[in-house]
Design a protein around this motif. Structure first.
Motif, PDB file in Angstrom:
ATOM      1  N   GLU A  46       0.815  -1.221   0.000  1.00  0.00           N
ATOM      2  CA  GLU A  46       0.000   0.000   0.000  1.00  0.00           C
ATOM      3  C   GLU A  46       0.845   1.266   0.000  1.00  0.00           C
ATOM      4  N   GLU A  47       1.966   1.251   0.709  1.00  0.00           N
ATOM      5  CA  GLU A  47       2.821   2.440   0.748  1.00  0.00           C
ATOM      6  C   GLU A  47       3.465   2.694  -0.620  1.00  0.00           C
ATOM      7  N   ALA A  48       4.001   1.630  -1.220  1.00  0.00           N
ATOM      8  CA  ALA A  48       4.591   1.776  -2.556  1.00  0.00           C
ATOM      9  C   ALA A  48       3.516   2.171  -3.565  1.00  0.00           C
ATOM     10  N   ALA A  49       2.337   1.596  -3.435  1.00  0.00           N
ATOM     11  CA  ALA A  49       1.231   1.897  -4.355  1.00  0.00           C
ATOM     12  C   ALA A  49       0.812   3.360  -4.256  1.00  0.00           C
ATOM     13  N   ALA A  50       0.832   3.908  -3.040  1.00  0.00           N
ATOM     14  CA  ALA A  50       0.443   5.313  -2.848  1.00  0.00           C
ATOM     15  C   ALA A  50       1.382   6.246  -3.604  1.00  0.00           C
ATOM     16  N   GLY A  51       2.633   5.858  -3.756  1.00  0.00           N
ATOM     17  CA  GLY A  51       3.606   6.669  -4.476  1.00  0.00           C
ATOM     18  C   GLY A  51       3.666   6.377  -5.964  1.00  0.00           C
ATOM     19  N   SER A  52       2.873   5.447  -6.429  1.00  0.00           N
ATOM     20  CA  SER A  52       2.894   5.079  -7.846  1.00  0.00           C
ATOM     21  C   SER A  52       1.931   5.965  -8.635  1.00  0.00           C
ATOM     22  N   MET A  53       1.951   5.837  -9.955  1.00  0.00           N
ATOM     23  CA  MET A  53       1.032   6.608 -10.785  1.00  0.00           C
ATOM     24  C   MET A  53      -0.418   6.194 -10.552  1.00  0.00           C
TER      25      MET A  53
END
Length: 150
Positions: free
Chosen positions: A42-49
């Motif tokens: 979720e953290e990596a996803a929040a920073g993704s496009m």
């Protein structure tokens, strides 16, 4: 009643679903088949496009196939498909989405080489509960013709 080629004239065929999608199944599919950060973390996803956890496009295609199977393919005289013409991912699949599948018949024609079957080209659009299109898929399916029509 088995659906045959003649049951698929061009036009709207139907809407199927809803199918609820959970966070756990998004994570499980991603862990097994598409282990990218935007599908697993979720953290990596929040920073993704994608700006948040999202299901894999391949997961969405699998869900669409299941909805097609539950909706009509298992009741049809289907002989399979020669492939998929087009898949377009339009918006992310999110945990908690309730999917519906709009199915249209784009064209239906008798096979020239095998007149006992027809080729039905379907366009399927997966939508979330707000009606936003998430994925479009266009695919032909080979379907037996009704006995006595050849």
């Amino acid at each position: 009643m088995t659906l045959t080629f003649e049951d698929f004239p061009p036009g709207r065929f139907g809407t199927f679903g809803p199918r609820h999608v959970t966070r756990d199944e998004i994570l499980a599919f991603a862990a097994e088949f598409d282990p990218q950060p935007m599908h697993l973390d979720e953290e990596a996803a929040a920073g993704s496009m994608l700006r948040g956890l999202s299901g894999s496009g391949w997961h969405l295609c699998s869900l669409m196939m299941r909805m097609m199977a539950d909706g009509f393919i298992t009741r049809a005289a289907s002989l399979g498909s020669p492939g998929v013409d087009e898949v377009r991912w339009l918006a992310p699949l999110r945990p908690g989405d309730d999917l519906t599948l709009d199915v249209d018949v784009l064209e239906a024609r008798t096979s020239r080489s095998r007149p006992e079957l027809g080729i039905v080209k379907f366009k399927c659009i997966a939508r979330n509960a707000t009606g936003q299109a998430l994925c479009e898929m266009t695919s032909p399916i080979l379907i037996k013709r009704r006995e006595g029509t050849v």
